[in-house]
Design an enzyme around this catalytic site. Structure first.
Site, PDB file in Angstrom:
ATOM      1  N   SER A 113       0.808  -1.217   0.000  1.00 46.36           N
ATOM      2  CA  SER A 113       0.000   0.000   0.000  1.00 46.36           C
ATOM      3  C   SER A 113       0.844   1.271   0.000  1.00 46.36           C
ATOM      4  CB  SER A 113      -0.960  -0.035   1.181  1.00 46.36           C
ATOM      5  OG  SER A 113      -1.856   1.046   1.109  1.00 46.36           O
ATOM      6  N   HIS A 114       0.703   2.065   1.065  1.00 46.43           N
ATOM      7  CA  HIS A 114       1.361   3.364   1.139  1.00 46.43           C
ATOM      8  C   HIS A 114       2.803   3.276   1.620  1.00 46.43           C
ATOM      9  CE1 HIS A 114      -0.389   2.134   4.848  1.00 46.43           C
ATOM     10  NE2 HIS A 114       0.406   2.950   5.502  1.00 46.43           N
ATOM     11  N   ASP A 277      -2.904   6.245  -3.261  1.00 41.96           N
ATOM     12  CA  ASP A 277      -1.717   5.643  -2.658  1.00 41.96           C
ATOM     13  C   ASP A 277      -1.112   4.547  -3.533  1.00 41.96           C
ATOM     14  OD1 ASP A 277      -3.718   3.760  -2.298  1.00 41.96           O
ATOM     15  OD2 ASP A 277      -2.904   3.048  -0.395  1.00 41.96           O
ATOM     16  N   ASP A 279      -1.346   1.334  -3.834  1.00 46.78           N
ATOM     17  CA  ASP A 279      -2.183   0.309  -4.464  1.00 46.78           C
ATOM     18  C   ASP A 279      -3.554   0.844  -4.888  1.00 46.78           C
ATOM     19  OD1 ASP A 279      -2.861   0.588  -1.758  1.00 46.78           O
ATOM     20  OD2 ASP A 279      -3.667  -1.438  -1.641  1.00 46.78           O
ATOM     21  N   ASP A 281      -6.106   2.311  -3.283  1.00 46.14           N
ATOM     22  CA  ASP A 281      -7.343   2.219  -2.506  1.00 46.14           C
ATOM     23  C   ASP A 281      -7.592   3.445  -1.619  1.00 46.14           C
ATOM     24  OD1 ASP A 281      -5.366   1.582  -0.706  1.00 46.14           O
ATOM     25  OD2 ASP A 281      -6.251  -0.329  -0.072  1.00 46.14           O
ATOM     26  N   ARG A 282      -6.595   4.319  -1.490  1.00 42.65           N
ATOM     27  CA  ARG A 282      -6.811   5.512  -0.657  1.00 42.65           C
ATOM     28  C   ARG A 282      -7.072   6.738  -1.524  1.00 42.65           C
ATOM     29  NH1 ARG A 282      -2.966   5.411   4.639  1.00 42.65           N
ATOM     30  NH2 ARG A 282      -3.239   3.204   5.082  1.00 42.65           N
ATOM     31  N   LYS A 376     -11.658  -0.520  -0.272  1.00 37.41           N
ATOM     32  CA  LYS A 376     -11.752   0.920  -0.403  1.00 37.41           C
ATOM     33  C   LYS A 376     -11.205   1.296  -1.781  1.00 37.41           C
ATOM     34  CE  LYS A 376      -7.604   1.914   2.423  1.00 37.41           C
ATOM     35  NZ  LYS A 376      -7.156   0.731   3.159  1.00 37.41           N
TER      36      LYS A 376
HETATM   37  C1  VG1 Z   1      -3.729   1.558   8.285  1.00 33.51           C
HETATM   38  C2  VG1 Z   1      -4.962   2.411   8.481  1.00 33.51           C
HETATM   39  C3  VG1 Z   1      -6.211   1.577   8.284  1.00 33.51           C
HETATM   40  C4  VG1 Z   1      -6.165   0.924   6.898  1.00 33.51           C
HETATM   41  C5  VG1 Z   1      -4.888   0.123   6.761  1.00 33.51           C
HETATM   42  C6  VG1 Z   1      -4.725  -0.463   5.381  1.00 33.51           C
HETATM   43  O1  VG1 Z   1      -3.708   0.528   9.251  1.00 33.51           O
HETATM   44  O2  VG1 Z   1      -4.968   2.999   9.743  1.00 33.51           O
HETATM   45  O3  VG1 Z   1      -7.343   2.388   8.428  1.00 33.51           O
HETATM   46  O4  VG1 Z   1      -7.267   0.081   6.714  1.00 33.51           O
HETATM   47  O5  VG1 Z   1      -3.762   0.961   6.998  1.00 33.51           O
HETATM   48  O6  VG1 Z   1      -4.750   0.535   4.395  1.00 33.51           O
HETATM   49  P1  VG1 Z   1      -2.821   0.625  10.615  1.00 33.51           P
HETATM   50  O7  VG1 Z   1      -3.006  -0.690  11.291  1.00 33.51           O
HETATM   51  O8  VG1 Z   1      -1.432   0.907  10.167  1.00 33.51           O
HETATM   52  O9  VG1 Z   1      -3.386   1.770  11.388  1.00 33.51           O
HETATM   53  V1  VG1 Z   1      -3.799   0.344   3.027  1.00 33.51           V
HETATM   54  O10 VG1 Z   1      -4.211   1.593   1.941  1.00 33.51           O
HETATM   55  O11 VG1 Z   1      -2.328   0.279   3.762  1.00 33.51           O
HETATM   56  O12 VG1 Z   1      -4.207  -1.129   2.407  1.00 33.51           O
HETATM   57 CO    CO Z   2      -3.614   1.221   0.137  1.00 26.92          CO
END
Ligand code: VG1
Ligand code: CO
Length: 543
Positions: A113-114, A277, A279, A281-282, A376
């Site tokens: 992801s990010h 982001d 992937d 989804d954000r 998302k």
């Molecule tokens: C974070 C965010 C959470 C989100 C998750 C995955 O998790 O707070 O809301 O669903 O990332 O998003 P954490 O456990 O680090 O707070 V993504 O765009 O990384 O798939």
């Molecule tokens: Co993501």
């Protein structure tokens, strides 16, 4: 081509976090590491022989190598067909779309992801079930359990499969079908939004900038925003996915998307700015010189949903993660629909959407989506906003301020303390837990504590219970402080402090959130003893 059964020994650290298994690239490159996890998935999900699987990723470093391993293992484990995005690319929401549209048994999405990418960055893998959504906890737990006892995995001995041309290639007894990663997703967006109205808005001189942050949404945004909606070429910036995201941090917030932020807050700024982001989804939504918090964005979209074709029949309900502000709750109450509060992570929304209880879902972490897929969806949120802007013919800022005037403002911010020593972070959380008996009723500055607890959730659909989902400290005026340790990081611990206060008074809506929340921020530092325990009193990232 022969199937090889390779002996292996378990790795102790393959427990999926908030969203799949995330580790440094070098961890995934260790012999057998990825293979063990993939075999643990296959051993746990019970896919009948001949099943179809969806595979794709965000294009980060090691994506292609991982996909070749997964394809050969899928062939050796009896899958009949794998749909894989061209070049190994599928954004997370596009993967969800493909799983649903072609009714594949499930899917494997490769992304962290990010988190930064590249040889020294992070890699990740997660399994999505047949509804297109992240595997629920009972599935991730089964995968983790299996990873602890695994003794062998199966893999086909074969040359790599070409992934760059759309078409079919046999691999052992399986077929690898390379698909266009964009078209199915873009077609789905056209069924939800009024592309004609958005085209007219853009033709009328409305200007936008979308920052793909060198990550997966580039090809999607170019096809949808520049091709199908006719925005001028260049409206999408950083639109070519790079394996290291241009050495950036593909996290769409005011800190990491600073290139876009400077444009949107600068001279001759466009009317609308957005970013996604790693992937896809954000989403971050910006108006000219104006930031929309993700919690507000969810509430505004919910309040305006019936203006958009895909949602004109109204919403069944809304769900938000616990740390997300209660702005959406106010909209749900006004609409007379239920609002659910779930733990952090999109996997908790799946059952609610499958059961038809909710239509829109959101998280404060720049995640918004609906039941069109089970993830998302960054570009979806952007298109939703553009559709609302086209219909309302007002600025982003005017729409948000009008929303606050009607519902009140849930002033909100999140402070992240990244890279804390694990032990100090765990001790800090334990200290707060230990304070539970003494906090309720106590006066902290001008705030009085009403309750504190550790959030637990009982899924109303299947009754499954998830405990330890974050500490909540609620005050008598409805303000709150929430504390959680991140479940997506790969280095040390990240403490997230979520701050929320409700402000009904319009004359105070102009206040900067950090100013309005200053006292609560101080209280959070006091209750956690953050400075004494970690040496820090300034967050790494504020959102
Ligand atoms: C974070 C965010 C959470 C989100 C998750 C995955 O998790 O707070 O809301 O669903 O990332 O998003 P954490 O456990 O680090 O707070 V993504 O765009 O990384 O798939
Ligand atoms: Co993501």
């Amino acid at each position: 081509m022969t199937v090889r059964t390779v002996s292996t020994t378990p790795f102790a650290d393959q427990k999926p976090g908030t969203s799949g298994l995330r580790k440094k690239v070098i961890a995934f490159q260790k012999p057998h590491y990825l293979e063990n996890f993939v075999q643990s998935i296959f051993d746990s999900i019970g896919a009948p022989a001949g099943s179809t699987l969806t595979v794709g990723g965000d294009g980060r470093y090691y994506n292609r190598e991982a996909i070749q391993i997964i394809l050969k293992m899928a062939a050796a484990n009896g899958f009949g067909r794998v749909l894989v995005g061209q070049g190994g690319i599928l954004s997370t929401p596009a993967a969800s779309c493909v799983i649903r549209k072609y009714q594949t048994f499930g899917g494997i999405v490769l992304s962290a992801s990010h988190n930064p990418g590249g040889p020294d960055g992070d890699f990740g893998i997660k399994y999505n079930i047949g509804n297109g959504g992240p595997a629920p906890e009972k599935v991730t737990e089964a995968i983790f359990d299996r990873s602890k006892t695994i003794t062998a995995y199966r893999i086909l001995e074969a040359v790599d499969v070409g992934l760059d041309v759309v078409g079919e290639t046999p691999l052992g007894g399986m077929v690898v079908q390379v698909i266009d990663p964009v078209s199915d997703y873009a077609d789905l967006m056209e069924t939800l939004f009024d592309f004609g109205a958005i085209r007219a808005l853009l033709a009328g001189g409305f200007r936008l900038k979308f920052d793909a942050m060198h990550a997966v949404t580039g090809p999607y945004a170019k096809e949808i925003i520049e091709q199908r909606l006719g925005a001028p070429v260049g409206s999408v910036m950083n639109g070519v996915p790079l394996t290291d995201f241009g050495n950036g941090h593909p996290d769409p917030n005011l800190t990491y998307a600073h290139e876009l932020v400077e444009i949107v807050y600068g001279d001759n700024a466009p009317d609308f700015g957005a970013a996604s982001d790693g992937d896809g989804d954000r989403n971050m939504i910006l108006g000219r010189g104006f930031f929309v918090t993700p919690s507000d964005s969810l509430a505004v979209l919910a309040a305006n949903a019936t203006r958009v074709p895909g949602y004109k029949a109204g919403l069944a309900g809304i769900a938000r993660s616990m740390p997300t502000s209660a702005a959406a709750d106010r909209v749900a109450a006004a609409l007379g629909i239920p609002c659910y509060e779930t733990p952090t992570g999109w996997k908790f929304f799946g059952n609610l959407m499958d059961a038809g209880r909710v239509t829109l879902c959101g998280e404060e972490s720049f995640g918004t989506g609906s039941d069109h897929v089970r993830e998302k969806d960054g570009l979806w949120a952007v298109l939703f906003w553009l559709n609302v802007l086209a219909v309302r013919d007002q600025s982003v800022e005017a729409i948000v301020r009008e929303h606050w005037a009607k519902f009140g403002r849930n002033v909100y911010s999140r402070h992240d303390y990244e890279g804390l020593p694990l032990e100090a972070a765990n001790e800090l959380m334990k200290h707060v837990h230990d304070s539970f008996p003494s906090l309720p009723g106590s006066q902290l500055g001008s705030y009085q504590v009403q309750f504190c607890d550790d959030f637990s959730y009982t899924d109303p659909v299947d009754g499954s219970v998830s405990t330890g989902q974050g500490v909540r400290i609620g005050f008598t005026d409805g303000s709150r402080v929430v504390l959680r340790l991140s479940g997506t990081g790969t280095e040390g611990a990240t403490l997230r402090i979520y701050l929320e206060a409700y402000e009904p008074d319009v004359s105070r809506h102009h206040l900067d959130a950090q100013v309005a929340l200053a006292e609560l921020i101080g209280l959070a530092l006091q209750v956690t003893e953050l400075k004494a325990r970690t040496g820090r009193d300034q967050p790494t990232v504020i959102t």
